[in-house]
Motif scaffolding. Sequence first.
Motif, PDB file in Angstrom:
ATOM      1  N   ASP A 180       5.891   1.194  -4.754  1.00 52.99           N
ATOM      2  CA  ASP A 180       5.733   1.996  -5.973  1.00 52.99           C
ATOM      3  C   ASP A 180       4.963   1.263  -7.064  1.00 52.99           C
ATOM      4  O   ASP A 180       4.288   1.892  -7.890  1.00 52.99           O
ATOM      5  N   LYS A 181       5.029  -0.071  -7.068  1.00 54.83           N
ATOM      6  CA  LYS A 181       4.356  -0.835  -8.121  1.00 54.83           C
ATOM      7  C   LYS A 181       2.873  -1.066  -7.844  1.00 54.83           C
ATOM      8  O   LYS A 181       2.118  -1.394  -8.752  1.00 54.83           O
ATOM      9  N   ILE A 186      -4.240   0.045  -5.306  1.00 57.10           N
ATOM     10  CA  ILE A 186      -4.864  -0.299  -4.029  1.00 57.10           C
ATOM     11  C   ILE A 186      -5.748   0.850  -3.563  1.00 57.10           C
ATOM     12  O   ILE A 186      -5.342   2.013  -3.577  1.00 57.10           O
ATOM     13  N   PHE A 187      -6.953   0.489  -3.168  1.00 60.78           N
ATOM     14  CA  PHE A 187      -7.905   1.480  -2.690  1.00 60.78           C
ATOM     15  C   PHE A 187      -8.137   1.256  -1.199  1.00 60.78           C
ATOM     16  O   PHE A 187      -7.566   0.373  -0.580  1.00 60.78           O
ATOM     17  N   ASP A 188      -9.007   2.060  -0.621  1.00 61.71           N
ATOM     18  CA  ASP A 188      -9.282   1.946   0.811  1.00 61.71           C
ATOM     19  C   ASP A 188     -10.093   0.700   1.150  1.00 61.71           C
ATOM     20  O   ASP A 188      -9.979   0.148   2.226  1.00 61.71           O
ATOM     21  N   GLN A 189     -10.952   0.247   0.228  1.00 61.32           N
ATOM     22  CA  GLN A 189     -11.818  -0.894   0.510  1.00 61.32           C
ATOM     23  C   GLN A 189     -11.770  -1.937  -0.603  1.00 61.32           C
ATOM     24  O   GLN A 189     -12.041  -1.624  -1.756  1.00 61.32           O
ATOM     25  N   HIS A 201      -2.160 -14.353 -17.610  1.00 59.42           N
ATOM     26  CA  HIS A 201      -0.922 -14.715 -16.918  1.00 59.42           C
ATOM     27  C   HIS A 201      -0.237 -13.525 -16.252  1.00 59.42           C
ATOM     28  O   HIS A 201       0.735 -13.717 -15.510  1.00 59.42           O
ATOM     29  N   ASP A 202      -0.746 -12.334 -16.461  1.00 58.11           N
ATOM     30  CA  ASP A 202      -0.168 -11.168 -15.790  1.00 58.11           C
ATOM     31  C   ASP A 202      -0.357 -11.226 -14.279  1.00 58.11           C
ATOM     32  O   ASP A 202       0.324 -10.518 -13.535  1.00 58.11           O
ATOM     33  N   HIS A 203      -1.293 -12.072 -13.828  1.00 54.99           N
ATOM     34  CA  HIS A 203      -1.503 -12.173 -12.378  1.00 54.99           C
ATOM     35  C   HIS A 203      -0.268 -12.732 -11.680  1.00 54.99           C
ATOM     36  O   HIS A 203      -0.078 -12.524 -10.475  1.00 54.99           O
ATOM     37  N   ARG A 204       0.600 -13.418 -12.452  1.00 56.48           N
ATOM     38  CA  ARG A 204       1.763 -14.051 -11.840  1.00 56.48           C
ATOM     39  C   ARG A 204       2.762 -13.053 -11.271  1.00 56.48           C
ATOM     40  O   ARG A 204       3.569 -13.404 -10.409  1.00 56.48           O
ATOM     41  N   GLN A 205       2.695 -11.827 -11.748  1.00 59.94           N
ATOM     42  CA  GLN A 205       3.614 -10.823 -11.207  1.00 59.94           C
ATOM     43  C   GLN A 205       3.358 -10.599  -9.721  1.00 59.94           C
ATOM     44  O   GLN A 205       4.235 -10.129  -8.984  1.00 59.94           O
ATOM     45  N   PHE A 206       2.135 -10.928  -9.280  1.00 63.12           N
ATOM     46  CA  PHE A 206       1.798 -10.732  -7.874  1.00 63.12           C
ATOM     47  C   PHE A 206       1.924 -12.018  -7.056  1.00 63.12           C
ATOM     48  O   PHE A 206       1.995 -11.968  -5.835  1.00 63.12           O
ATOM     49  N   THR A 207       1.944 -13.164  -7.720  1.00 64.27           N
ATOM     50  CA  THR A 207       2.045 -14.428  -6.986  1.00 64.27           C
ATOM     51  C   THR A 207       3.448 -15.009  -7.022  1.00 64.27           C
ATOM     52  O   THR A 207       3.774 -15.876  -6.213  1.00 64.27           O
ATOM     53  N   ALA A 213       3.696 -10.070  -3.685  1.00 62.98           N
ATOM     54  CA  ALA A 213       2.784 -11.051  -3.097  1.00 62.98           C
ATOM     55  C   ALA A 213       2.358 -10.645  -1.697  1.00 62.98           C
ATOM     56  O   ALA A 213       1.257 -10.977  -1.254  1.00 62.98           O
ATOM     57  N   VAL A 214       3.204  -9.901  -0.990  1.00 64.50           N
ATOM     58  CA  VAL A 214       2.879  -9.497   0.374  1.00 64.50           C
ATOM     59  C   VAL A 214       1.663  -8.576   0.413  1.00 64.50           C
ATOM     60  O   VAL A 214       0.970  -8.477   1.423  1.00 64.50           O
ATOM     61  N   TYR A 215       1.353  -7.925  -0.708  1.00 70.71           N
ATOM     62  CA  TYR A 215       0.199  -7.024  -0.778  1.00 70.71           C
ATOM     63  C   TYR A 215      -1.100  -7.757  -1.103  1.00 70.71           C
ATOM     64  O   TYR A 215      -2.170  -7.161  -1.068  1.00 70.71           O
TER      65      TYR A 215
END
Length: 756
Positions: A180-181, A186-189, A201-207, A213-215
């Motif tokens: 959901d997040k 995310i797109f097709d390519q 520092h907002d990138h840390r939510q994904f790392t 992070a799995v995405y």
Amino acid sequence: MKTYHGVKEEILAITETLISLLETVSEYQISSTVPTAWMDTCLLLRRHLNEEIFRVAVVGTIKSGKSTFINSLFGADYLKRGAGVITSLVTRMKSSKEGVLKATVFFKNWEEINSEMKYSMNLFPAGILDDIRESFDIRSESNRNELRKALGALDSERLITGDTRNVNAVYLNSYLSGFDKVKDVIFDQDPVIVYKEDAFHDHRQFTGNEVLAVYVRDVELEIGSPGLELQPGIEIADCQGSDSPNPIHLAQVQDYLNQAHMLVYVISSRTGLRQGDIRFLNIIKKMGLSESSVFVVNADFSEHEGINDLKAIVDRTSEDLALINSEPSVFTVSALHNLFSENPRGLSEKDRMRLSQWDMENELVEFSRAQTREFFDFFQASLTSGRYGLLLNNHLDRLRGVTGSLAGWTEVIRDVLSRDSSGVSKMVANINLHKEKMGRISGLVRSTLDGAIQKLRKDLKSSAEGFMSEGHGGLLYEIRDYINSYSISFEEYEDRLALTTFQNVLHVAYQEFKQKLDTFMTEQINPRIMNYVREKESEIAAYLLAAVQPYDVMIQDALSEYESAMAGLGLKLPVQMKSHLTAPDMDSIKSISGIKLPSAVALIRYSVKVKTEASARFGFYRSLTMIRNFFKKEKETSKDKDYFRALKGALSSLKKETDENVSFHFKSYKENLKFQYLLKLSDVIADSIENEISARFMSYADGLSKIDEVMGETIADREKIRELLEGSGNEALDIVKRIDALSESLDDKFFAALEA
């Protein structure tokens, strides 16, 4: 002292000046071929220089201080510290061309995500999720609900493999929890998100979050004002997952290591070398990367009584490392102290107190600072010596060749314009004779390369077949031997049967078998393939270069004859055209051609399903035992239990199917490695060598294609062109002087001083 970046910037500046000069010369419209060909060479060289990346991989076990060490190099907390093993995530850091903070998060596309999830569904035996397994799409709500239901029905035995969480269950749960997040980004390519300045520092939510992070495929951070003042063209990567229990994580790290030019291995002073370090260092050794490795003992001042205690740990660690890496380069730094010292005012009260306490440990602090300076010096020397220094000199040689040829060409054309028709005819005739001779040599070179390529392709095919064969000593033989010799203690599963079904017990046994097989592939097979490919790359270049080396003398002689012929006609060329053939740069060739080694992850993407027939077999054995017991006075002992026989039979069938599946998958990988990498690479290297040879004796006759038109101009127009060419020729000579001066500064003494 010159730095790698400083020399590279000078070469780029010379290249830009030469490109500008060639643009000016092309406006004279005397020739449409020579300036264009030289321009192509310069543009390609500029692309090489701009795209050239020196990659540094920072690796180590969990909690060794990798992220803290990298942050200390850049002077601030750009990476999340203490994140631990979340997923296999490579975070690449470099200096910002824009001078601003920027984080780019590269996501997997839906096709990759669905493919990974389908692969992870081998967690479930046949009969579960069969209706959606092949067509699964996480974007389908009904598909997600069915998967959640199936995961919720799994017992604890299925969720644990080898005392750790089953990696497939972790992947599937993470994908479902994070959907959901990320569904709207995310797109097709090739989906990406860019965070700049205040949003960096907002990138840390994904790392720093497992379910997001799995995405993520990887992350690139661009730092505006790094404390290290990192030079452009250098990339430092934080490689998480090197000691992850998931073999796929290790394979993903291996893919980056295979591109890296230097490895910085971080070891915690709290523990010294651990078993996980020994395991990973042996993998690095098998990959052939030991020589490019440097070691950093990350000193935790709070853990040591004083300098003697710390040095004792370092000495012991160095001795242990020497058993794996001969003469290891070891530096001891306190990454956290270095980081805190960069910006003490920005620290929390607790961290300020820690820094203040550490600063009182004078010997520890001075030792760390001295070692930090030594590390930076070593790092700088690594950039400007050995292979990289040679590469810089090769760039200069190519520039000298183009510039010298341009200076000579302008001289020839100026002389032609000052002569009468008969004089021009004689000069053109001599140049054409030179062109014909060079053409014959060029034909011989191409013919020789074609012959060499045919033999090389045959040898490469034979070598790859032997190295990866299923015959004794081949990699496939070792894989099949591992599968067929794998055994388990069936008694371990006796208690489990009382808590769950036979089919679940069988699947747990298979999951543990697959985990060990995947680990074997990533720790034993992948490193040997990468080392083999590294050796073959060097052999290909050396073989093709040796094949045409005899023509190098012929070319030098032909160029000397040409210069003598021109001198006999009253024309002395301003620059000698001689230069020697050099080995092609492998990184540049692979980058420009787009040739990539098949991914290490691809080798363990096989799939085997646990079939329901095993349960039927168990039922048959149980029925047979009941019949036997009916006619017997004494019942069978526990060792003759039905599930032992059923489990042995089922596991034997699984091993057989795994053997067939892995063998087919491995053979496909082998064909891809041969035809899409090694053979293609040999063709591209041959073309590169031929192009370099052709560029070195480019005939001035190509530049005389329009000379008859120029000769038809009025005397005044011809004189104007001569003046323009004289100015361009003088400028070319000035560029040659710049090249010579820079080249002389990159001598052996310079490199020796850097290495000292």
